[in-house]
Design a protein around this motif. Sequence first.
Motif, mmCIF file in Angstrom:
data_model
loop_
_atom_site.group_PDB
_atom_site.id
_atom_site.type_symbol
_atom_site.label_atom_id
_atom_site.label_comp_id
_atom_site.label_asym_id
_atom_site.label_seq_id
_atom_site.Cartn_x
_atom_site.Cartn_y
_atom_site.Cartn_z
ATOM 1 N N ALA A 10 0.826 -1.206 0.000
ATOM 2 C CA ALA A 10 0.000 0.000 0.000
ATOM 3 C C ALA A 10 0.859 1.255 0.000
ATOM 4 N N VAL A 11 1.946 1.223 0.762
ATOM 5 C CA VAL A 11 2.844 2.383 0.819
ATOM 6 C C VAL A 11 3.474 2.632 -0.542
ATOM 7 N N VAL A 12 3.951 1.570 -1.158
ATOM 8 C CA VAL A 12 4.574 1.705 -2.477
ATOM 9 C C VAL A 12 3.561 2.205 -3.496
ATOM 10 N N GLN A 13 2.327 1.728 -3.401
ATOM 11 C CA GLN A 13 1.306 2.136 -4.362
ATOM 12 C C GLN A 13 1.007 3.628 -4.268
ATOM 13 N N VAL A 14 1.057 4.174 -3.071
ATOM 14 C CA VAL A 14 0.838 5.614 -2.901
ATOM 15 C C VAL A 14 1.865 6.398 -3.714
ATOM 16 N N ALA A 15 3.131 5.986 -3.600
ATOM 17 C CA ALA A 15 4.192 6.671 -4.343
ATOM 18 C C ALA A 15 4.080 6.394 -5.835
ATOM 19 N N ARG A 16 3.777 5.150 -6.186
ATOM 20 C CA ARG A 16 3.704 4.783 -7.598
ATOM 21 C C ARG A 16 2.629 5.572 -8.334
ATOM 22 N N TYR B 34 12.831 1.280 -10.762
ATOM 23 C CA TYR B 34 12.429 0.513 -9.597
ATOM 24 C C TYR B 34 11.845 1.453 -8.559
ATOM 25 N N LEU B 35 10.946 0.916 -7.763
ATOM 26 C CA LEU B 35 10.364 1.611 -6.614
ATOM 27 C C LEU B 35 10.109 0.529 -5.580
ATOM 28 N N GLU B 36 10.970 0.449 -4.586
ATOM 29 C CA GLU B 36 10.927 -0.681 -3.663
ATOM 30 C C GLU B 36 11.107 -0.218 -2.222
ATOM 31 N N LEU B 37 10.493 -0.982 -1.329
ATOM 32 C CA LEU B 37 10.610 -0.739 0.100
ATOM 33 C C LEU B 37 11.450 -1.864 0.693
ATOM 34 N N VAL B 38 12.597 -1.509 1.266
ATOM 35 C CA VAL B 38 13.510 -2.520 1.800
ATOM 36 C C VAL B 38 13.934 -2.138 3.216
ATOM 37 N N LEU C 202 13.600 1.669 3.983
ATOM 38 C CA LEU C 202 14.040 2.601 2.946
ATOM 39 C C LEU C 202 13.159 2.442 1.730
ATOM 40 N N LEU C 203 12.485 3.518 1.351
ATOM 41 C CA LEU C 203 11.738 3.529 0.098
ATOM 42 C C LEU C 203 12.633 4.197 -0.936
ATOM 43 N N ALA C 204 13.084 3.412 -1.907
ATOM 44 C CA ALA C 204 14.053 3.893 -2.886
ATOM 45 C C ALA C 204 13.450 3.854 -4.281
ATOM 46 N N VAL C 205 13.837 4.826 -5.084
ATOM 47 C CA VAL C 205 13.305 4.925 -6.436
ATOM 48 C C VAL C 205 14.420 5.269 -7.408
ATOM 49 N N ASN D 99 15.476 8.646 -2.305
ATOM 50 C CA ASN D 99 14.980 7.725 -1.289
ATOM 51 C C ASN D 99 14.486 8.498 -0.087
ATOM 52 N N VAL D 100 13.743 7.811 0.738
ATOM 53 C CA VAL D 100 13.313 8.362 2.019
ATOM 54 C C VAL D 100 13.317 7.235 3.029
ATOM 55 N N VAL D 101 13.709 7.535 4.256
ATOM 56 C CA VAL D 101 13.671 6.540 5.327
ATOM 57 C C VAL D 101 12.352 6.693 6.052
ATOM 58 N N LEU D 102 11.622 5.570 6.145
ATOM 59 C CA LEU D 102 10.289 5.569 6.746
ATOM 60 C C LEU D 102 10.340 4.913 8.121
ATOM 61 N N HIS D 103 9.700 5.563 9.080
ATOM 62 C CA HIS D 103 9.638 5.032 10.446
ATOM 63 C C HIS D 103 8.167 4.794 10.803
ATOM 64 N N PRO D 104 7.778 3.529 11.002
ATOM 65 C CA PRO D 104 6.371 3.274 11.372
ATOM 66 C C PRO D 104 6.042 3.864 12.728
ATOM 67 N N ARG D 105 4.783 4.217 12.884
ATOM 68 C CA ARG D 105 4.341 4.768 14.164
ATOM 69 C C ARG D 105 4.471 3.733 15.257
#
Length: 284
Positions: A223-229, A241-245, A262-265, A277-283
């Motif tokens: 879902a997170v990747v789809q928002v960016a895509r 590429y657009l991947e969450l690792v 890391l969400l990288a594109v 890229n952006v570093v994502l921190h879950p709540r």
Amino acid sequence: MKIVRTVPDLRELLRPYRGEGSVGFVPTMGALHEGHLELARRARAADDVVVMSIFVNPTQFNDPADLAAYPRDEHKDAELAASAGVDVLFAPGVAEVYPPGFTATVSLHGPIVEALEGAHRGVGHFQGVTTVVSKLFGMVSPDRAYFGQKDAQQVRVVRAMVADLNIPTEIVVVPTVREPDGMAMSSRNRRLSPFERARAAHISAALWEAEVAVANGIVDAGAVVQVARKVLSDNAIDVEYLELVDADTFLPVRVLVAGPALLAVAAVIGGVRLIDNVVLHPRA
């Protein structure tokens, strides 16, 4: 600021600082921009002498046309480096770094070199990075080396190399420097037309939308990747590429439950390949 081109001259200049102060190092391929200058300023604030290298490393380009198109302007780069407080500009030729008969390589293995850039540019790309960075570290012997977060995978690979080879250099990571519209600064940006440059701003906008989604509680990676895509597709941006690792292992993330991801594109606009890229921190 002094400009040197050989390893003996570089070592002679740095000799007085060995044991008497710290050496900060900013490795670059030239075409300097504000991102590079921020690295130099960080080094200036922390170290007694600041060395910047300018070397367009041929071994990390898998496309000869991309290597040929890489912008070069040493005179302008030298002026910018001096303005940011660089003491020594090391600008070696290819033969100084890879002399006749040179056969050594430094290779890492695993997801950190096989995912994302490794998957799309080939693992030889990071072999080129680790080989040249290890050589530069051997030439400069820095106490600290400064890298930008924009090249997050490269930073992770360099950290692993330093740990594996017991290289006594601290790796300092500096946040990505961005244009007013959010686009990550890169030497490649200057190759974009005004129209392409406006489209390219949607790359960082896509990452920002994903960051907002995670802040709002979305933890499913798809879902997170789809928002960016969606942001990228709505603006007809060709995504490589657009991947969450996982930000440490670079293994795919399915659910954001703990630790940074890391969400990288990588995207191509007008024939110019751009990464961010952006570093994502879950709540909690």
